[in-house]
Design a protein around this motif. Structure first.
Motif, PDB file in Angstrom:
ATOM      1  N   PRO A 335     -38.336 -43.699 -44.142  1.00  0.00           N
ATOM      2  CA  PRO A 335     -38.408 -43.535 -42.683  1.00  0.00           C
ATOM      3  C   PRO A 335     -39.683 -42.799 -42.296  1.00  0.00           C
ATOM      4  O   PRO A 335     -40.216 -42.000 -43.059  1.00  0.00           O
ATOM      5  CB  PRO A 335     -37.168 -42.710 -42.360  1.00  0.00           C
ATOM      6  CG  PRO A 335     -36.844 -41.992 -43.620  1.00  0.00           C
ATOM      7  CD  PRO A 335     -37.226 -42.913 -44.729  1.00  0.00           C
ATOM      8  N   ASP A 336     -40.167 -43.077 -41.102  1.00  0.00           N
ATOM      9  CA  ASP A 336     -41.372 -42.417 -40.628  1.00  0.00           C
ATOM     10  C   ASP A 336     -41.111 -40.930 -40.402  1.00  0.00           C
ATOM     11  O   ASP A 336     -40.010 -40.547 -39.989  1.00  0.00           O
ATOM     12  CB  ASP A 336     -41.835 -43.039 -39.304  1.00  0.00           C
ATOM     13  CG  ASP A 336     -42.321 -44.466 -39.468  1.00  0.00           C
ATOM     14  OD1 ASP A 336     -42.796 -44.799 -40.572  1.00  0.00           O
ATOM     15  OD2 ASP A 336     -42.225 -45.229 -38.486  1.00  0.00           O
ATOM     16  N   PRO A 337     -42.115 -40.092 -40.655  1.00  0.00           N
ATOM     17  CA  PRO A 337     -41.967 -38.694 -40.265  1.00  0.00           C
ATOM     18  C   PRO A 337     -41.631 -38.598 -38.779  1.00  0.00           C
ATOM     19  O   PRO A 337     -42.206 -39.298 -37.956  1.00  0.00           O
ATOM     20  CB  PRO A 337     -43.347 -38.101 -40.576  1.00  0.00           C
ATOM     21  CG  PRO A 337     -43.893 -38.982 -41.649  1.00  0.00           C
ATOM     22  CD  PRO A 337     -43.399 -40.361 -41.330  1.00  0.00           C
ATOM     23  N   GLY A 338     -40.692 -37.740 -38.454  1.00  0.00           N
ATOM     24  CA  GLY A 338     -40.214 -37.645 -37.078  1.00  0.00           C
ATOM     25  C   GLY A 338     -38.985 -38.471 -36.813  1.00  0.00           C
ATOM     26  O   GLY A 338     -38.400 -38.385 -35.725  1.00  0.00           O
ATOM     27  N   SER A 339     -38.542 -39.253 -37.795  1.00  0.00           N
ATOM     28  CA  SER A 339     -37.330 -40.053 -37.602  1.00  0.00           C
ATOM     29  C   SER A 339     -36.132 -39.139 -37.386  1.00  0.00           C
ATOM     30  O   SER A 339     -36.008 -38.095 -38.029  1.00  0.00           O
ATOM     31  CB  SER A 339     -37.079 -40.939 -38.827  1.00  0.00           C
ATOM     32  OG  SER A 339     -38.105 -41.893 -38.966  1.00  0.00           O
TER      33      SER A 339
END
Length: 390
Positions: A335-339
């Motif tokens: 998952p993208d950072p900040g997910s």
């Protein structure tokens, strides 16, 4: 809706005031329709925020508020909640009784020392204190034992005759209400009824008699008397697994604990994670960093077990929960950072619940919500018809 400013994206406890109002109405409706309801907002509203939750509960029909410490009660008065009765029950010698009397608090009295201090404070302030006599019916914690009850009642009546106090209530607390059918429940109801009758025969004319906590409110109608005290149920949580799930009880959990995934990294097989290297990866995988730790109220006892929803999958805490952060095993996902990472919520969208975390940490659900620390901002949604009390 929530406005996710940068500090709130890191982590937040989202408090659904609409759920809290629903819970008040459910409790006052089919569960305890013939009695008054006290909204218990001690411990900063069980971690949800005392003032906002008190106002929402009052808007939904609660007629009393309850706190443990005098400073909790005085804070409600200072915030403008001045025309609603507030019972405060955990007084210690030297506590600010005079301020409590001036603020019109209902002061719980369990022993002669407390009555003596109340009388002295009432003389000093020049106004009578509102007091409620607490009976110990079997919890053997706070409260006056049956053998000492006649003397406490007699001295309270004497103080009332001197216009130093007004006895507004008689009350007690249950020890095993979270275990339906426990024999002590019926015993305590009978003992309370007997002690109330004894006090009333002596001349006490209470405004309210109350015994039921959340568990008894939900399962023990004979304990309802004039008023029920809704604590954990006010916030949409079950007092215990034997009582039932919130959904079965018609309650809606009000708190959701959310954070952002701060970092995602690839690890090889056989690699240790976090302090002590208690978690070792079996194969090549990915792990994510959640910026919450035991300083924020994440129980260290849930290390290796606590569940977190990231994407559409439940992940587990990988390794030890640290002071400010913990890792989760992402199983190869990136998952993208900040997910978004949801530690717990109502469970209606597949996320873990506070009860899931309680089981992971071998504790009770009360412990999970009340321990969320001050570094985690409370963000309120669905304010709706909440109106501040003048």
């Amino acid at each position: 809706m929530t406005t996710e400013t940068a500090p709130h994206r890191r982590a937040r406890a989202e408090i659904d005031l609409g759920a809290l109002r629903h819970n008040v109405r459910a409790l006052r409706g089919g569960i305890a329709p013939h009695v008054q309801l006290m909204a218990v907002v001690k411990a900063d509203g069980y971690g949800h925020g005392a003032l906002r939750c008190a106002r929402a509960a009052l808007a939904a029909g609660a007629s009393w508020l309850g706190t443990a410490t005098p400073h909790e009660a005085l804070a409600l008065r200072a915030a403008g909640i001045t025309d609603v009765p507030v019972l405060c029950w955990l007084w210690a010698p030297g506590d600010p009784l005079a301020r409590g009397i001036k603020a019109g608090l209902d002061i719980s009295v369990s022993a002669r020392w407390a009555l003596d201090e109340v009388r002295a404070a009432a003389r000093a302030t020049g106004r009578p204190a509102r007091i409620q006599l607490k009976a110990d019916t079997g919890l053997d914690r706070n409260g006056c034992r049956p053998a000492d009850w006649p003397r406490l009642v007699g001295e309270a009546l004497e103080a009332q005759g001197d216009d130093l106090v007004k006895v507004t209530g008689l009350w007690s607390h249950l020890a095993c209400a979270d275990v339906p059918g426990h024999p002590l429940n019926a015993t305590q109801v009978d003992t309370f009824r007997s002690m109330v009758e004894q006090a009333e025969r002596a001349g006490i004319e209470p405004e309210v008699r109350h015994l039921a906590n959340s568990a008894a409110t939900l399962t023990l109608s004979e304990a309802h008397f004039d008023l029920v005290r809704a604590g954990i149920a006010l916030y949409g949580l079950s007092p215990g697994p034997d009582i039932g799930t919130p959904a079965r009880l018609g309650l809606r959990p009000a708190m959701s604990l959310k954070a952002s995934t701060a970092l995602v990294k690839h690890l090889p097989g056989g690699h240790g994670v976090s302090y002590g290297r208690h978690h070792v990866t079996r194969d090549e995988t990915t792990v994510g960093l959640i910026p919450l730790g035991y300083a924020d109220g994440i129980p260290r006892h849930a290390s290796g077990r606590g569940p977190v929803l990231i994407g559409d999958a439940i992940r587990q805490v990988a390794g030890q929960v640290a002071m400010d952060q913990f890792m989760v095993d992402l199983g190869g996902d990136t998952p993208d950072p900040g997910s978004p990472a949801v530690l717990f919520g109502p469970g209606s969208r597949g996320e873990p619940t506070a009860q899931d975390w309680a089981e992971a940490a071998d504790t009770i659900v009360y412990d999970i919500v009340t321990r969320i620390g001050t570094r985690v901002p409370r963000v309120y949604v669905n304010g709706g018809d909440e109106h501040p009390t003048p």
